[in-house]
Motif scaffolding. Sequence first.
Motif, mmCIF file in Angstrom:
data_model
loop_
_atom_site.group_PDB
_atom_site.id
_atom_site.type_symbol
_atom_site.label_atom_id
_atom_site.label_comp_id
_atom_site.label_asym_id
_atom_site.label_seq_id
_atom_site.Cartn_x
_atom_site.Cartn_y
_atom_site.Cartn_z
ATOM 1 N N LEU A 105 -7.733 2.965 -10.437
ATOM 2 C CA LEU A 105 -6.095 2.805 -9.112
ATOM 3 C C LEU A 105 -4.926 3.395 -10.480
ATOM 4 C CD1 LEU A 105 -5.651 -0.204 -7.339
ATOM 5 C CD2 LEU A 105 -5.472 1.881 -5.933
ATOM 6 N N VAL A 143 -8.315 -0.385 -1.862
ATOM 7 C CA VAL A 143 -7.609 -1.764 -2.096
ATOM 8 C C VAL A 143 -8.156 -2.456 -0.781
ATOM 9 C CG1 VAL A 143 -5.746 -2.685 -0.827
ATOM 10 C CG2 VAL A 143 -5.182 -0.599 -2.172
ATOM 11 N N ARG A 177 -8.723 -27.718 -0.040
ATOM 12 C CA ARG A 177 -8.655 -26.204 0.077
ATOM 13 C C ARG A 177 -7.265 -25.040 0.207
ATOM 14 N NH1 ARG A 177 -11.186 -23.710 -1.865
ATOM 15 N NH2 ARG A 177 -11.196 -21.800 -0.915
ATOM 16 N N LEU A 188 1.588 -2.220 -11.758
ATOM 17 C CA LEU A 188 0.921 -2.394 -10.425
ATOM 18 C C LEU A 188 0.197 -3.039 -10.989
ATOM 19 C CD1 LEU A 188 -2.187 -0.493 -9.860
ATOM 20 C CD2 LEU A 188 -3.105 0.362 -11.654
ATOM 21 N N LEU A 212 -6.945 5.773 -1.453
ATOM 22 C CA LEU A 212 -6.285 4.312 -1.592
ATOM 23 C C LEU A 212 -7.053 3.322 -0.494
ATOM 24 C CD1 LEU A 212 -4.039 2.705 -2.889
ATOM 25 C CD2 LEU A 212 -2.396 3.761 -1.248
ATOM 26 N N LEU A 241 -1.256 -8.308 -3.574
ATOM 27 C CA LEU A 241 -1.691 -8.362 -2.044
ATOM 28 C C LEU A 241 -2.720 -9.512 -1.849
ATOM 29 C CD1 LEU A 241 -3.251 -5.005 -2.449
ATOM 30 C CD2 LEU A 241 -1.964 -6.167 -0.949
ATOM 31 N N ARG A 242 -3.315 -10.175 -3.068
ATOM 32 C CA ARG A 242 -4.124 -11.558 -3.177
ATOM 33 C C ARG A 242 -3.353 -12.543 -2.862
ATOM 34 N NH1 ARG A 242 -5.741 -9.071 -9.104
ATOM 35 N NH2 ARG A 242 -7.581 -8.188 -8.661
ATOM 36 N N ARG A 297 -15.918 -15.679 -2.206
ATOM 37 C CA ARG A 297 -16.177 -16.580 -1.661
ATOM 38 C C ARG A 297 -17.546 -17.163 -1.007
ATOM 39 N NH1 ARG A 297 -14.336 -21.420 -2.248
ATOM 40 N NH2 ARG A 297 -14.236 -22.455 -0.825
ATOM 41 N N LEU A 356 1.967 1.674 -2.936
ATOM 42 C CA LEU A 356 1.607 2.655 -4.484
ATOM 43 C C LEU A 356 0.604 3.629 -4.450
ATOM 44 C CD1 LEU A 356 -1.471 -0.889 -4.019
ATOM 45 C CD2 LEU A 356 -0.732 0.302 -5.818
ATOM 46 N N VAL A 388 -1.156 -5.362 -7.337
ATOM 47 C CA VAL A 388 -2.227 -6.176 -6.546
ATOM 48 C C VAL A 388 -2.314 -7.265 -6.330
ATOM 49 C CG1 VAL A 388 -4.922 -6.064 -7.513
ATOM 50 C CG2 VAL A 388 -3.212 -3.845 -7.709
ATOM 51 N N PRO A 396 2.625 3.055 -9.517
ATOM 52 C CA PRO A 396 3.041 2.390 -10.473
ATOM 53 C C PRO A 396 1.672 2.332 -11.620
ATOM 54 C CG PRO A 396 1.978 0.853 -8.754
ATOM 55 C CD PRO A 396 2.776 2.237 -8.088
ATOM 56 N N LEU A 409 -11.564 -4.402 -3.162
ATOM 57 C CA LEU A 409 -10.791 -5.499 -3.490
ATOM 58 C C LEU A 409 -10.688 -6.872 -2.221
ATOM 59 C CD1 LEU A 409 -7.889 -4.581 -5.978
ATOM 60 C CD2 LEU A 409 -9.518 -5.302 -6.362
ATOM 61 N N ARG A 410 -10.529 -6.598 -1.368
ATOM 62 C CA ARG A 410 -10.821 -7.620 -0.167
ATOM 63 C C ARG A 410 -11.968 -7.842 -0.601
ATOM 64 N NH1 ARG A 410 -6.378 -4.522 3.619
ATOM 65 N NH2 ARG A 410 -4.531 -5.610 2.555
ATOM 66 N N GLU A 444 -13.365 -5.484 -9.869
ATOM 67 C CA GLU A 444 -11.313 -5.556 -10.292
ATOM 68 C C GLU A 444 -10.920 -4.728 -10.958
ATOM 69 O OE1 GLU A 444 -10.653 -9.382 -7.911
ATOM 70 O OE2 GLU A 444 -10.290 -10.081 -9.272
ATOM 71 N N ILE A 447 -8.816 -1.601 -10.596
ATOM 72 C CA ILE A 447 -7.519 -1.324 -11.141
ATOM 73 C C ILE A 447 -6.816 -0.070 -12.053
ATOM 74 C CG2 ILE A 447 -5.941 -2.688 -12.279
ATOM 75 C CD1 ILE A 447 -6.269 -5.069 -10.897
ATOM 76 N N ILE A 466 1.012 -0.923 0.467
ATOM 77 C CA ILE A 466 -0.049 0.011 -0.027
ATOM 78 C C ILE A 466 0.999 0.998 0.106
ATOM 79 C CG2 ILE A 466 -1.371 1.451 0.990
ATOM 80 C CD1 ILE A 466 -2.793 -1.369 2.249
#
Lengths: 228, 228
Positions: free
Chosen positions: B67, B81, A192, A77, B77, A84-85, B92, A67, A81, A72, B84-85, B60, B64, A64
């Motif tokens: 950003l 972010v 999982r 970028l 920011l 983070l995932r 899920r 960013l 991102v 970026p 996205l989470r 998403e 992006i 973060i």
Amino acid sequence: MRDAYHEELDTIGDGLVDMARLVGSAIGRATTAILDADLKLAESVIAADEKVDDLQRDLEGRAIALLARQQPVATDLRIVVTSLRMSADLERSGDLAQHVAKLARLRFPDTAVPHDLHATILEMGQLAQRLMAKAAEVIITKDVDLALQLEHDDDAMDLLHRALFQHLMDDRWKHGIETAVDVTLLGRYYERFADHAVSVAKRVVYLVTGEHADEIASQDTVNTVEGA
Amino acid sequence: MRDAYHEELDTIGDGLVDMARLVGSAIGRATTAILDADLKLAESVIAADEKVDDLQRDLEGRAIALLARQQPVATDLRIVVTSLRMSADLERSGDLAQHVAKLARLRFPDTAVPHDLHATILEMGQLAQRLMAKAAEVIITKDVDLALQLEHDDDAMDLLHRALFQHLMDDRWKHGIETAVDVTLLGRYYERFADHAVSVAKRVVYLVTGEHADEIASQDTVNTVEGA
């Protein structure tokens, strides 16, 4: 020499590799703990998950900050991102290894796994650990072929998972309900865990190629897949 | 009038609310499908998950692009972010609702849930749906108190989950192993679904206050918690 920005990106990549190595080790150790009913080992896996969580927090903070400071665009970028995932996948994998260890602790001094399922659970644990080791290698090498291999390995996990269920459903099952519940949950944890390792590898494929791993795989196998 | 940037942020927020509503509906419908052994309803839940996945991809992409184009810093920011989470949590949750529906389809024309567990599973399904409805409301209102409520609701889910296990482990269990396995997995799906709803709410708390929900909750209860 690399500039400060790319050094910081490298640090984030290193953090991901560290996380993958820690959770790979955790699932291996948790598997040993549950098969050997080793309470001390189980406790060490449970305690070690904090380190994974710390790494994730650190990595997210860096991402973060990067960013905000560097702003970026384009590929850079996408790398941040996606990192983070990946860190979320790895953190969750750590939780799953911890679940296995907690089940070992809950059933101590007994083992949650009956002897006739030792081999299957051992295989699931080893496969999970290998998948995560490969995911770490994919992060380092960005090797798309290796990343696509993980999907095949994951098919092996699905087969093991199915074998586990068949064993459970067999009329000759003689270990009672509690063990059936334990084995059901264990199977789910390993499955999982493997999914998250595959997901990490797929995200690297997307970074490198701009295509989703499924698209690439389907280009290879379009003539062999079964009809919908 | 809001500028283009904040309009785009609003669109992302709307997408999150749409996702939460869809998955909340999905878990309610999946629960009905599994309790009533309603194949058609199960199929519709399974098919509808694609819409959730589409919404996530769309969201998403927007996040992006935002950003890259606007290069937000500080709070803005953090919002992007965190969005996205949250979208990952919601995606899920959709998968988990789909898992419930797939189990309904697998066991059709039977029901996976024995009669003496109907009430418990119904309660878990309704609670899961309520939790997600509250999570959607928290996204809209950014109401921290409501967000903290979700943790208490989740305690109720944990109690139901424990009751389910107690029932399974009871010596009088007479439904065999297959049903024990099904009920174990179902319990896990609802519990994880609830976790994701709580996680969404916690992320809003973090956005609004800059503090993690656990810290705020512990300030409230520091005098009442049990020793470690």
